[in-house]
Design an enzyme around this catalytic site. Structure first.
Site, PDB file in Angstrom:
ATOM      1  N   ARG A 148       0.539  -1.535  -0.055  1.00  0.00           N
ATOM      2  CA  ARG A 148       0.124  -0.057  -0.199  1.00  0.00           C
ATOM      3  C   ARG A 148       0.896   0.790   0.290  1.00  0.00           C
ATOM      4  O   ARG A 148       1.789   1.367  -0.091  1.00  0.00           O
ATOM      5  CB  ARG A 148      -1.115  -0.411   1.145  1.00  0.00           C
ATOM      6  CG  ARG A 148      -2.204  -1.343   1.374  1.00  0.00           C
ATOM      7  CD  ARG A 148      -2.863  -1.684   0.656  1.00  0.00           C
ATOM      8  NE  ARG A 148      -4.559  -2.611   0.472  1.00  0.00           N
ATOM      9  CZ  ARG A 148      -5.031  -2.289   1.597  1.00  0.00           C
ATOM     10  NH1 ARG A 148      -4.805  -1.023   2.614  1.00  0.00           N
ATOM     11  NH2 ARG A 148      -5.291  -3.000   1.425  1.00  0.00           N
ATOM     12  N   LYS A 212      -3.001  -8.434   2.535  1.00  0.00           N
ATOM     13  CA  LYS A 212      -2.356  -6.518   2.081  1.00  0.00           C
ATOM     14  C   LYS A 212      -1.023  -6.258   2.506  1.00  0.00           C
ATOM     15  O   LYS A 212      -0.230  -7.291   3.615  1.00  0.00           O
ATOM     16  CB  LYS A 212      -3.095  -5.481   3.293  1.00  0.00           C
ATOM     17  CG  LYS A 212      -3.136  -5.462   4.488  1.00  0.00           C
ATOM     18  CD  LYS A 212      -4.274  -4.833   5.308  1.00  0.00           C
ATOM     19  CE  LYS A 212      -5.826  -4.886   4.659  1.00  0.00           C
ATOM     20  NZ  LYS A 212      -6.945  -3.883   6.267  1.00  0.00           N
ATOM     21  N   LYS A 214       2.001  -3.618   4.447  1.00  0.00           N
ATOM     22  CA  LYS A 214       2.820  -1.780   4.643  1.00  0.00           C
ATOM     23  C   LYS A 214       3.519  -2.170   4.852  1.00  0.00           C
ATOM     24  O   LYS A 214       4.355  -2.387   5.819  1.00  0.00           O
ATOM     25  CB  LYS A 214       1.510  -1.521   5.524  1.00  0.00           C
ATOM     26  CG  LYS A 214      -0.585  -1.508   5.075  1.00  0.00           C
ATOM     27  CD  LYS A 214      -0.946  -1.734   6.064  1.00  0.00           C
ATOM     28  CE  LYS A 214      -2.257  -1.195   5.887  1.00  0.00           C
ATOM     29  NZ  LYS A 214      -3.479  -0.671   6.644  1.00  0.00           N
ATOM     30  N   CYS A 434     -11.704   6.329  13.412  1.00  0.00           N
ATOM     31  CA  CYS A 434     -11.625   6.129  11.712  1.00  0.00           C
ATOM     32  C   CYS A 434     -12.594   6.631  10.848  1.00  0.00           C
ATOM     33  O   CYS A 434     -13.590   7.279  12.352  1.00  0.00           O
ATOM     34  CB  CYS A 434     -10.857   4.176  12.378  1.00  0.00           C
ATOM     35  SG  CYS A 434     -12.797   3.771  12.549  1.00  0.00           S
ATOM     36  N   CYS A 479     -14.260  -1.215  14.991  1.00  0.00           N
ATOM     37  CA  CYS A 479     -14.033  -2.076  15.208  1.00  0.00           C
ATOM     38  C   CYS A 479     -12.936  -2.449  15.700  1.00  0.00           C
ATOM     39  O   CYS A 479     -11.663  -1.915  15.141  1.00  0.00           O
ATOM     40  CB  CYS A 479     -14.752  -3.498  13.987  1.00  0.00           C
ATOM     41  SG  CYS A 479     -13.934  -3.115  12.402  1.00  0.00           S
TER      42      CYS A 479
HETATM   43 FE1  SRM Z   1      -8.398  -0.080   7.124  1.00  0.00          FE
HETATM   44  C1  SRM Z   1     -10.295  -2.536   6.386  1.00  0.00           C
HETATM   45  C2  SRM Z   1     -10.193   2.164   6.218  1.00  0.00           C
HETATM   46  C3  SRM Z   1      -6.092   2.536   7.806  1.00  0.00           C
HETATM   47  C4  SRM Z   1      -6.538  -2.182   9.070  1.00  0.00           C
HETATM   48  N1  SRM Z   1     -10.123   0.289   6.796  1.00  0.00           N
HETATM   49  C5  SRM Z   1     -11.131  -1.025   5.898  1.00  0.00           C
HETATM   50  C6  SRM Z   1     -11.898  -0.687   5.210  1.00  0.00           C
HETATM   51  C7  SRM Z   1     -11.728  -0.085   3.590  1.00  0.00           C
HETATM   52  C8  SRM Z   1     -13.593  -1.555   5.821  1.00  0.00           C
HETATM   53  C9  SRM Z   1     -13.702  -2.628   4.598  1.00  0.00           C
HETATM   54  O1  SRM Z   1     -12.908  -2.961   4.492  1.00  0.00           O
HETATM   55  O2  SRM Z   1     -14.744  -2.218   3.618  1.00  0.00           O
HETATM   56  C10 SRM Z   1     -12.118   1.336   5.397  1.00  0.00           C
HETATM   57  C11 SRM Z   1     -12.165   1.840   4.796  1.00  0.00           C
HETATM   58  C12 SRM Z   1     -13.863   2.874   5.055  1.00  0.00           C
HETATM   59  C13 SRM Z   1     -13.817   3.825   4.581  1.00  0.00           C
HETATM   60  O3  SRM Z   1     -15.822   4.418   4.783  1.00  0.00           O
HETATM   61  O4  SRM Z   1     -13.543   4.477   4.651  1.00  0.00           O
HETATM   62  C14 SRM Z   1     -10.854   1.449   6.015  1.00  0.00           C
HETATM   63  N2  SRM Z   1      -8.215   1.832   6.848  1.00  0.00           N
HETATM   64  C15 SRM Z   1      -8.993   3.054   6.203  1.00  0.00           C
HETATM   65  C16 SRM Z   1      -8.890   4.616   6.941  1.00  0.00           C
HETATM   66  C17 SRM Z   1      -9.018   5.087   6.175  1.00  0.00           C
HETATM   67  C18 SRM Z   1      -8.774   4.658   8.189  1.00  0.00           C
HETATM   68  C19 SRM Z   1      -9.150   6.749   8.472  1.00  0.00           C
HETATM   69  O5  SRM Z   1      -9.894   7.012   9.349  1.00  0.00           O
HETATM   70  O6  SRM Z   1      -7.900   6.690   8.375  1.00  0.00           O
HETATM   71  C20 SRM Z   1      -7.318   3.855   6.336  1.00  0.00           C
HETATM   72  C21 SRM Z   1      -6.596   4.043   5.706  1.00  0.00           C
HETATM   73  C22 SRM Z   1      -5.464   4.524   5.645  1.00  0.00           C
HETATM   74  C23 SRM Z   1      -4.270   4.165   3.831  1.00  0.00           C
HETATM   75  O7  SRM Z   1      -4.668   5.085   3.877  1.00  0.00           O
HETATM   76  O8  SRM Z   1      -4.416   3.836   3.021  1.00  0.00           O
HETATM   77  C24 SRM Z   1      -6.900   2.751   6.872  1.00  0.00           C
HETATM   78  N3  SRM Z   1      -6.549   0.332   8.358  1.00  0.00           N
HETATM   79  C25 SRM Z   1      -5.424   1.355   8.417  1.00  0.00           C
HETATM   80  C26 SRM Z   1      -4.654   0.701   9.632  1.00  0.00           C
HETATM   81  C27 SRM Z   1      -3.785   1.606   9.731  1.00  0.00           C
HETATM   82  C28 SRM Z   1      -2.631   1.889   9.229  1.00  0.00           C
HETATM   83  O9  SRM Z   1      -1.794   0.865   8.631  1.00  0.00           O
HETATM   84  O10 SRM Z   1      -1.282   2.608   9.957  1.00  0.00           O
HETATM   85  C29 SRM Z   1      -5.113  -0.973   9.391  1.00  0.00           C
HETATM   86  C30 SRM Z   1      -4.011  -1.486  11.056  1.00  0.00           C
HETATM   87  C31 SRM Z   1      -2.737  -1.588  10.218  1.00  0.00           C
HETATM   88  C32 SRM Z   1      -2.658  -3.221  10.008  1.00  0.00           C
HETATM   89  O11 SRM Z   1      -3.042  -3.246   8.691  1.00  0.00           O
HETATM   90  O12 SRM Z   1      -2.481  -4.922  10.420  1.00  0.00           O
HETATM   91  C33 SRM Z   1      -6.022  -0.794   9.319  1.00  0.00           C
HETATM   92  N4  SRM Z   1      -8.531  -1.973   7.805  1.00  0.00           N
HETATM   93  C34 SRM Z   1      -7.948  -2.891   8.348  1.00  0.00           C
HETATM   94  C35 SRM Z   1      -8.823  -4.091   8.434  1.00  0.00           C
HETATM   95  C36 SRM Z   1      -7.906  -5.269   9.126  1.00  0.00           C
HETATM   96  C37 SRM Z   1      -6.353  -5.916   8.462  1.00  0.00           C
HETATM   97  C38 SRM Z   1      -6.341  -6.967   9.129  1.00  0.00           C
HETATM   98  O13 SRM Z   1      -4.821  -7.457   9.305  1.00  0.00           O
HETATM   99  O14 SRM Z   1      -6.907  -7.627  10.450  1.00  0.00           O
HETATM  100  C39 SRM Z   1      -9.368  -3.731   6.951  1.00  0.00           C
HETATM  101  C40 SRM Z   1      -9.788  -5.344   7.351  1.00  0.00           C
HETATM  102  C41 SRM Z   1      -9.606  -6.414   6.563  1.00  0.00           C
HETATM  103  O15 SRM Z   1      -8.421  -5.920   6.174  1.00  0.00           O
HETATM  104  O16 SRM Z   1     -10.353  -7.057   6.528  1.00  0.00           O
HETATM  105  C42 SRM Z   1      -9.162  -2.405   7.018  1.00  0.00           C
HETATM  106 FE1  SF4 Z   2     -13.025   1.348  11.394  1.00  0.00          FE
HETATM  107 FE2  SF4 Z   2     -13.614  -1.487  11.197  1.00  0.00          FE
HETATM  108 FE3  SF4 Z   2     -14.013  -0.002   9.467  1.00  0.00          FE
HETATM  109 FE4  SF4 Z   2     -11.434   0.320   9.907  1.00  0.00          FE
HETATM  110  S1  SF4 Z   2     -12.996  -1.579   9.270  1.00  0.00           S
HETATM  111  S2  SF4 Z   2     -12.541   2.180   9.603  1.00  0.00           S
HETATM  112  S3  SF4 Z   2     -11.055   0.184  11.576  1.00  0.00           S
HETATM  113  S4  SF4 Z   2     -14.832   0.517  11.579  1.00  0.00           S
END
Ligand code: SRM
Ligand code: SF4
Length: 570
Positions: A148, A212, A214, A434, A479
């Site tokens: 990413r 994914k 990172k 988030c 979540c």
């Molecule tokens: Fe995230 C999934 C938003 C950073 C761990 N994340 C999602 C999704 C796409 C939901 C989905 O899969 O349907 C969310 C979209 C919400 C929306 O409506 O916009 C979402 N993640 C975000 C953002 C926008 C949160 C924010 O408030 O800024 C961040 C976008 C980052 C970017 O620009 O790339 C975001 N997500 C993160 C981080 C933080 C980081 O990377 O430093 C994490 C935790 C670190 C990690 O990856 O372990 C993170 N997102 C997840 C996960 C759990 C992954 C796992 O290992 O289980 C999911 C769900 C999944 O992948 O199945 C997820």
């Molecule tokens: Fe927040 Fe969970 Fe949605 Fe990520 S997946 S934006 S932690 S509610």
């Protein structure tokens, strides 16, 4: 094993979708042309992520539409790829224009230094993607089972090496981009690959990564990228002359877990080695290849690199990496982090220019009431000749401002209801939430829309105890996936159900220690009842300079979490 020998049926179903997609094409193009529905096919939604977009539906109206037998109110989230979070004022203006014309009128800075648009409807998706590409930014690999957006410390505190480190993060990002021409073909009407001449993914192969991936680059003393939460990290190390000597390499960080499933857990990365700057791209490439080959493709809940690292051990990862590189790495060098938060206000750069970090509550840039941040930043972009840097704490740095231009920037902020000197409390400035409702399909509780009012209450407690100048890192997610890195919050809230959160305590102020579950499934009254005496005791009993996260451990509220694997141990 060659790709042909693989039994795809034995793997997670996503593996087949990727494999059969003809390098991320699937039937996305046909789906976009289908005017009968606002959606695209389920399998294409998985492929669309690699192109930087998620299909979502408005959860605020989901039940009402279901009652009326209407299809969900589908729209698309688009995430930009913006390595190290840097854009020019011209790009800012164009991105702002896209937000107003095609999305919901807001720009959302993410926790990984880029922008997201929400609410783009299917028939506008292609136009929006093109408009983004016209700005010379794109969305490829912003999501999906690939590397990413590569993060990089945006703070110019160590500005002598910032531009050099920034260049390395861009090189790593470019090197790891998917090579498929599907993106150009679908969104930019590029030439179709002639029949018989298939695409080739030299790093990823046809099934890309198991999950994914990172990467972040940190510049001490700032750990603003939360380096330990990343699959792969590079910590900049300077020599005696203040020049970039190289990077400490970290592996195996990640936040996501599932409530009630102790086989899943957040994990902080291990520092395994040191490499020279010119070795960093090769290190990144080989670590990604290692995860491609060893990551779990059967169980997606165990597929992140952090589990590969735990299953094999960090020592094995280093020796396998060295084997693949064909040369040895040095041992890690000393470094020191001060904090994982942002520094606000003006910082002087070594280039004689100023850098102003502006607090953006939960990353949402919008005009609301008296605070017209969207317009303010648009006005600034019109007169600014430096750059904008997004921070991993969801803020923006107006960067490279000449001395004589500072008053003008400050005046624009003031004119739009933003006080550049004293905007918001120390706790609010150290908070992140988030997105969650209404767009996130995985949200169990509110986050971005709720945290501001909870902070009002916490602010009041801090003020009653004379702590209004003190920062406590507060993180909330809707979540357990961990998108705002809540397990690195000195106070972490993780959504369990509407209005209910798990309360975690005790993360390290430099992002070096995970927190621990303190109370489960509680609502606001219980949250406040728990925090009130704790904050009172903190005011009276803390040692000099003791961060809140350390205090709650010393005071016996929680035990320190010493490794991801024991995150769930009491
Ligand atoms: Fe995230 C999934 C938003 C950073 C761990 N994340 C999602 C999704 C796409 C939901 C989905 O899969 O349907 C969310 C979209 C919400 C929306 O409506 O916009 C979402 N993640 C975000 C953002 C926008 C949160 C924010 O408030 O800024 C961040 C976008 C980052 C970017 O620009 O790339 C975001 N997500 C993160 C981080 C933080 C980081 O990377 O430093 C994490 C935790 C670190 C990690 O990856 O372990 C993170 N997102 C997840 C996960 C759990 C992954 C796992 O290992 O289980 C999911 C769900 C999944 O992948 O199945 C997820
Ligand atoms: Fe927040 Fe969970 Fe949605 Fe990520 S997946 S934006 S932690 S509610």
């Amino acid at each position: 094993m060659s790709n042909d020998d693989i039994d795809l049926d034995a793997l997670d179903p996503t593996e087949r979708i990727k494999h059969d997609s003809n390098f991320l094409r699937g039937t996305i193009e046909q789906g976009l042309a289908d005017e009968v529905t606002g959606a695209i096919a389920e399998s294409d939604t998985k492929l669309l992520k690699f192109h930087g977009s998620y299909m979502q539906d408005d959860r605020d109206v989901r039940a009402a539409r279901q009652k009326k037998k209407l299809e969900p109110a589908y729209s698309f989230m688009i995430r930009l790829r913006m390595p190290a979070g840097v854009c020019t004022p011209q790009q800012w203006l164009a991105l702002d224009d896209i937000a107003t014309r095609h999305a919901n009128g807001t720009l959302r800075i993410t926790t990984r230094q880029t922008f997201q648009y929400h609410g783009v409807i299917k028939r506008d998706l292609k136009t929006t993607m093109r408009a983004i590409n016209d700005t010379l930014l794109d969305t490829i690999a912003a999501c999906g089972d690939v590397n990413r957006n590569v993060m990089c410390s945006p703070n110019p505190y160590a500005s002598e090496i910032h531009s050099e480190v920034f260049e390395w993060s861009k090189r790593i990002s470019d090197h790891l981009l998917p090579r498929t021409s599907a993106y150009h073909e679908i969104w930019l009407d590029g030439d179709k690959v002639a029949g018989g001449e298939p695409d080739f993914e030299p790093i990823y192969g046809p099934r890309y990564l198991p999950r994914k991936f990172k990467i972040a680059v940190a510049v001490p003393p700032m750990n603003d990228v939360d380096i330990y939460a990343n699959c792969l990290g590079f910590i900049a190390i300077t020599d005696d002359k203040g020049e970039l000597a190289g990077f400490n390499v970290t592996v195996g960080g990640g936040m996501g877990m599932t409530h009630g499933d102790t086989a899943t857990y957040p994990r902080l990365a291990d520092v395994i080695a040191f490499c020279r700057p010119d070795q960093s791209v090769a290190v990144a490439k080989q670590i990604v290849a290692l995860q491609r080959d060893y990551g779990d493709r059967v169980n997606r809940k165990h597929a992140r690199f952090k589990y590969t690292v735990d299953d094999h051990g960090p020592e094995w990862i280093r020796s396998e990496l060295e084997h693949r590189l064909g040369w040895s790495l040095e041992d890690p060098r000393d470094f020191h982090f001060e904090s994982n938060a942002d520094r606000y206000g003006w910082v002087d750069g070594a280039d004689g220019r100023g850098h102003f970090t502006l607090f953006v509550e939960n990353g949402r840039i919008k005009d609301e009431g008296e605070c017209r941040m969207l317009t303010a930043l648009r006005e600034i972009a019109r007169v600014h000749d430096g750059e904008f840097r997004m921070t991993p704490n969801q803020n923006v740095i107006i960067s490279k401002v000449a001395d004589q231009d500072r008053p003008r920037i400050e005046a624009i902020l003031r004119d739009h209801g933003i006080d550049p000197d004293a905007d918001r409390s120390a706790v609010r400035r150290s908070s992140m939430a988030c997105v969650a409702f209404p767009t996130c399909g995985l949200a169990m509780a509110e986050s971005e829309r709720y945290l501001p009012s909870l902070i009002d209450r916490i602010d009041a407690m801090m003020a009653e105890n004379g702590l209004q100048e003190d920062a406590i890192i507060v993180r909330m997610t809707g979540c357990p996936n961990g998108c705002a890195r809540p397990y690195l919050g000195e106070i972490g809230f993780v959504g369990k159900a509407p209005g209910k959160y798990n309360l975690y305590l005790g993360a390290g102020f430099q992002g070096q220690r995970l927190n621990k579950l303190y109370r489960e499934n509680i609502g606001e009254p219980e949250i406040l009842a728990e925090l009130e005496p704790m904050i009172g005791r903190y005011a009276k009993e803390r040692e000099d300079g003791e961060p809140f996260g350390d205090f709650v451990i010393r005071a016996g509220y929680v035990h320190a979490t010493t490794a991801g694997r024991n995150f769930h141990h009491v």
